[in-house]
Write an enzyme that holds these catalytic residues in place. Structure first.
Site, PDB file in Angstrom:
ATOM      1  CE  LYS A 111      10.580  -2.779 -16.262  1.00 56.75           C
ATOM      2  NZ  LYS A 111      10.795  -1.325 -16.368  1.00 56.75           N
ATOM      3  CG  ASP A 169      13.587  -2.470 -13.764  1.00 55.29           C
ATOM      4  OD1 ASP A 169      12.701  -3.046 -13.122  1.00 55.29           O
ATOM      5  OD2 ASP A 169      13.345  -1.594 -14.624  1.00 55.29           O
ATOM      6  N   GLY A 223       0.400   0.967  -4.593  1.00 57.19           N
ATOM      7  CA  GLY A 223      -0.732   0.460  -3.828  1.00 57.19           C
ATOM      8  C   GLY A 223      -1.754   1.538  -3.509  1.00 57.19           C
ATOM      9  CB  ALA A 252      -0.939  -0.013   1.211  1.00 55.80           C
TER      10      ALA A 252
END
Length: 373
Positions: A235, A231, A18, A14
């Site tokens: 992908k 990163d 989030g 969150a």
């Protein structure tokens, strides 16, 4: 008006994404509850951060307008993924788990959740780009794989809210043949190199541009987490697997790190940033060489499907190339296919940011709703 169908939503993570997702969920909940033909009662029953969790044992809904204060005041111990799966599997209606984290333990539990008919939507790359067996286990369990469990969608693992994975799947499922995928897959690297070597010349030193990107919030708190190329490699692993290549892990193909060898041992991000200017000469030389050729340098990933060749690193492009012309932190992904010939299908736009990423997650949630209903 027909009775509303009940669907439960559980949210792990969150923070930036989030929060944006929960805001979008609030709007979606209101819209779906007032649908005249098939109203849906979408109820939040679980919300968690890394050290906080709030839920009711009887599965009574959490108010989306007060989830932050409810979570802040909670004294519950954060359950393990196994305990979360056990709780959600006993809910009196179908559950969609939204994982907005980058947590590896949660990602490793996706097959468990799916096997218990808990659907999963997530921007978490770990489950789809780690070892090949986990990828296979996820789709063996999922109903949109070869299993009979919950549904799984992960559009936002590549390109945030851009329709990258869905476009690739549409190309494949309609019989097209993927020849090559190429692009700028990192908003951080896009911003960094667009600033370092703009088309037309200029740009500051590499260390100065990394500092600027960090100050503007485009990098991770420790920029090495962007500059190591992992990163982008994650992908590329996801796209290659969807394209039919059995890539074992992001470490199984060449990935160029922009961290100088001498700085690999830095104990902190601050120490790294302090010493980075010592190595500006190497990047300046690369910039000058490209400029002499009338080109610019960009950090890209590419997949040659026929040759089974995947790589991530620096490449030179003519100033007229779409990759050279990128602005800001935009991503660009080019699909070269048999159907599209020499003119690739190009997807371009914001490839990072809480709202854009959450949009991709919310769109995946809607896909699951359609399948459940």
């Amino acid at each position: 008006m027909p009775a509303a169908r009940q669907i439960f939503v559980a949210v792990i993570g969150a923070g930036g994404v989030g929060k944006a997702f929960l805001s979008q969920l609030s709007q979606l909940t209101k819209r779906l509850s007032s649908e005249p033909s098939t109203p849906i009662n979408l109820a939040l029953i679980y919300v968690a951060r890394s050290s906080k969790v709030f839920f009711n044992e009887d599965y009574s809904p959490i108010s989306i307008s007060s989830w932050e204060s409810d979570l802040a005041s909670s004294t519950r111990t954060v359950p393990s993924p196994t305990q979360i799966a056990d709780y959600l599997s006993k809910a009196p209606a179908s559950v969609i788990l939204v994982d907005n984290t980058s947590n590896e333990d949660v990602a490793n539990a996706y097959p468990l959740f799916l096997g218990k008919k808990i659907s999963v939507v997530t921007p978490n790359k770990k489950g789809f780009s780690s070892n090949l067996k986990l990828w296979q286990d996820i789709f063996k369990a999922a109903s949109n794989g070869t299993g009979s469990g919950g549904y799984v969608f992960h559009e936002s693992t590549v390109g945030a809210g851009l329709p990258v994975l869905s476009t690739l799947k549409d190309l494949i499922e309609t019989g097209d043949e993927i020849v090559k995928i190429e692009g700028v897959f990192s908003g951080t690297m896009s911003f960094l190199f667009n600033s370092f070597m703009p088309v037309g010349g200029g740009g500051g030193s590499f260390s100065a541009e990394v500092t600027k990107a960090k100050e503007l919030g485009y990098t991770e708190p420790d920029p090495r987490d962007d500059l190591n190329g992992l990163d982008v490699a994650r992908k590329l692993t996801i796209l290659a697997r969807i394209s039919g290549l059995e890539i074992e892990s992001p470490a199984s193909f060449p990935v160029q790190s922009l961290i100088p060898n001498e700085l690999e041992s830095c104990k902190s991000g601050d120490e790294f940033m302090k010493r980075l200017p010592e190595f500006d000469g190497e990047m300046d030389k690369l910039k000058q060489e490209a400029a002499k050729e009338g080109k610019v340098v960009r950090f890209v990933g590419s997949i040659d499907v026929a040759e089974k060749d995947v790589k991530v690193g620096l490449e030179k492009f003519d100033a007229s190339h779409p990759i050279a012309a990128l602005k800001g932190s935009d991503n660009i992904i080019s699909f070269y296919t048999k159907r599209y010939g020499s003119n690739p299908l190009i997807i371009q736009g914001a490839g990072a940011g809480g709202d854009a990423t959450a949009m991709g997650v919310t769109a995946d949630l809607i896909k699951v709703l359609r399948l459940l209903l």
